[in-house]
Design an enzyme around this catalytic site. Structure first.
Site, PDB file in Angstrom:
ATOM      1  N   ILE A 187      20.468  43.395  26.817  1.00  0.00           N
ATOM      2  CA  ILE A 187      19.988  43.084  28.436  1.00  0.00           C
ATOM      3  C   ILE A 187      20.439  43.987  29.484  1.00  0.00           C
ATOM      4  O   ILE A 187      21.801  44.431  29.299  1.00  0.00           O
ATOM      5  CB  ILE A 187      20.468  41.438  28.729  1.00  0.00           C
ATOM      6  CG1 ILE A 187      19.726  40.625  27.628  1.00  0.00           C
ATOM      7  CG2 ILE A 187      20.165  40.991  30.031  1.00  0.00           C
ATOM      8  CD1 ILE A 187      20.608  39.316  27.634  1.00  0.00           C
ATOM      9  N   CYS A 188      19.897  44.344  30.460  1.00  0.00           N
ATOM     10  CA  CYS A 188      20.593  45.173  31.479  1.00  0.00           C
ATOM     11  C   CYS A 188      20.766  44.144  32.697  1.00  0.00           C
ATOM     12  O   CYS A 188      19.534  43.855  33.523  1.00  0.00           O
ATOM     13  CB  CYS A 188      19.577  46.196  31.800  1.00  0.00           C
ATOM     14  SG  CYS A 188      20.225  47.105  33.367  1.00  0.00           S
ATOM     15  N   LEU A 189      21.591  43.611  32.669  1.00  0.00           N
ATOM     16  CA  LEU A 189      22.106  42.583  34.208  1.00  0.00           C
ATOM     17  C   LEU A 189      23.707  42.822  34.426  1.00  0.00           C
ATOM     18  O   LEU A 189      24.318  43.103  33.527  1.00  0.00           O
ATOM     19  CB  LEU A 189      22.034  41.254  33.588  1.00  0.00           C
ATOM     20  CG  LEU A 189      22.199  40.038  34.735  1.00  0.00           C
ATOM     21  CD1 LEU A 189      21.139  40.321  35.694  1.00  0.00           C
ATOM     22  CD2 LEU A 189      22.044  38.897  33.923  1.00  0.00           C
TER      23      LEU A 189
ATOM     24  N   ASN B  27      13.788  44.408  31.936  1.00  0.00           N
ATOM     25  CA  ASN B  27      15.311  44.643  31.771  1.00  0.00           C
ATOM     26  C   ASN B  27      15.951  44.203  30.829  1.00  0.00           C
ATOM     27  O   ASN B  27      17.222  44.002  30.417  1.00  0.00           O
ATOM     28  CB  ASN B  27      15.876  43.844  32.991  1.00  0.00           C
ATOM     29  CG  ASN B  27      15.427  44.147  34.371  1.00  0.00           C
ATOM     30  OD1 ASN B  27      14.864  43.238  34.913  1.00  0.00           O
ATOM     31  ND2 ASN B  27      15.574  45.345  34.997  1.00  0.00           N
TER      32      ASN B  27
ATOM     33  N   GLN C 245      15.894  48.403  31.312  1.00  0.00           N
ATOM     34  CA  GLN C 245      16.556  48.593  29.999  1.00  0.00           C
ATOM     35  C   GLN C 245      15.341  49.170  29.269  1.00  0.00           C
ATOM     36  O   GLN C 245      15.532  50.050  28.209  1.00  0.00           O
ATOM     37  CB  GLN C 245      16.810  47.369  29.402  1.00  0.00           C
ATOM     38  CG  GLN C 245      17.525  47.121  28.217  1.00  0.00           C
ATOM     39  CD  GLN C 245      18.867  47.686  27.969  1.00  0.00           C
ATOM     40  OE1 GLN C 245      19.650  47.838  28.903  1.00  0.00           O
ATOM     41  NE2 GLN C 245      19.191  48.402  27.151  1.00  0.00           N
TER      42      GLN C 245
END
Lengths: 151, 199
Positions: free
Chosen positions: B91-93, B83, B126
């Site tokens: 960051i993919c959050l 991610n 990500q």
């Protein structure tokens, strides 16, 4: 007598204006009850995916004014409340400065602490939400039926 | 910067500095400039993960509309995680995007990132290359993540097999980081990595 189109809330296109085909498609899906497709298109149209719309103005204005305790603080600005603080309480009982919570609710419809949702003025969003609620109710009923038959 | 954002960061800063996590050295927060618009975070890799023993530096940019909009956070330290982009550190959050809530703080963001290191979401990646390795060759993913932790974040265990392969590419004149990326992306297959680098 109002004509057919103005009765339905349509108006003539301004010069150079292009019809919003997306909005028409959403309306069609909503009115025909195709919620799965509707949700997909709403998410495609909105930036940042599934973020919820602003809370309804009426619901925001109806939040009760409350007297906070002085040793508590507002989770949005983190300041302690004082005697002059104007505070509003969400249905989930979380309290915030009026200014803080109003700014937040102009942007999205949920409590900053627990995410419990207020109603919105967005018809598509509300239709999807009702559909989801009904679906989870149905699933629960199905489950309890299943449990009562096989336990 | 709007007054509310700066004032809130000041309050949060005090909260983090005195928090229990800082005492355990799990998270850290430092100011980069005086206007509270940019901060430097640090998180320790969680125990029982390939990131254990490593320390990751984060760039935190606070928007003027904070806390009504989330801070912009990026990994400065290079990291191998489904991610997090191995190239840019993006960051993919969800909580840094549409699931942000105004009651969240920099402390909860840092703790959420630490939790992300412990529990990746390979289905919402990500970095597609890392995510594929995570799903298809998880053992190799764990070794690679651990190796990156050792190479860039002060973690233990550089893995001598991986080191040897990198050295082979270095001898061919490839820059170290490029060699590491190519090998990691091709599941440490030296032949395929070489092919990609020289094609």
């Amino acid at each position: 007598m109002a004509d057919y189109f103005s009765e339905l809330g349509f108006r003539p296109l301004a010069e150079g204006e292009v019809p919003d085909h997306g909005a028409h498609l959403l309306r069609l899906l909503r009115d025909s009850g195709n919620f799965d497709l509707l949700q997909m298109f709403v998410e495609l149209r909105g930036e940042g995916g599934s973020s919820a719309p602003a809370a309804s103005k009426a619901a925001v204005q109806a939040l009760p004014l409350v007297q906070p305790l002085e040793n508590e603080n507002c989770a949005v600005c983190l300041k302690n409340y004082d005697e002059e603080s104007q505070c509003r309480m969400m249905p989930c009982k979380h309290k915030f400065h009026q200014e803080c919570i109003f700014t937040w609710l102009k942007q999205t419809n949920s409590c900053p602490i627990c995410r419990k949702e207020l109603p919105t003025d967005d018809l598509d969003y509300e239709a999807i939400r009702k559909h989801k609620e009904r679906e989870s109710e149905r699933n629960q009923q199905l489950e309890s039926l299943h449990n009562s038959m096989f336990s | 910067m709007a007054n509310i954002a700066a004032q809130r960061i000041k309050r949060e800063f005090r909260e983090v500095v005195t928090s229990e996590e800082v005492q355990r050295c799990a998270i850290k927060l430092e100011l980069v400039n005086d206007s509270f618009t940019e901060l430097r975070g640090e998180i320790g890799g969680p125990p029982d993960t390939p990131y254990e023993g490593a320390n990751y530096v984060l760039e935190i940019k606070v928007p003027e509309t904070y806390p009504f909009n989330p801070p912009k956070v990026r990994f400065v330290t290079k990291i191998w995680h489904p991610n997090i982009s191995s190239v840019t550190g993006a960051i993919c959050l969800d909580i840094l995007k549409d699931q942000w809530a105004a009651a969240m703080t920099l402390r909860t963001v840092l703790l959420s990132l630490q939790a992300l290191l412990a529990a990746a979401e390979p289905d919402d990646p990500q970095d597609a290359v890392v995510a594929r390795q995570y799903k298809e060759k998880n053992d190799l993913f764990r070794l690679t993540a651990r190796h990156w932790g050792a190479a860039y974040a002060g973690g233990p265990d550089r893995n001598s097999d991986f080191e040897n392969k990198i050295r082979r590419l270095l001898d061919m004149g490839v820059e170290e980081h490029k060699a590491r990326v190519a090998l990691s992306s091709y599941d440490w297959d030296l032949e395929r990595a070489t092919e990609q680098l020289f094609s």
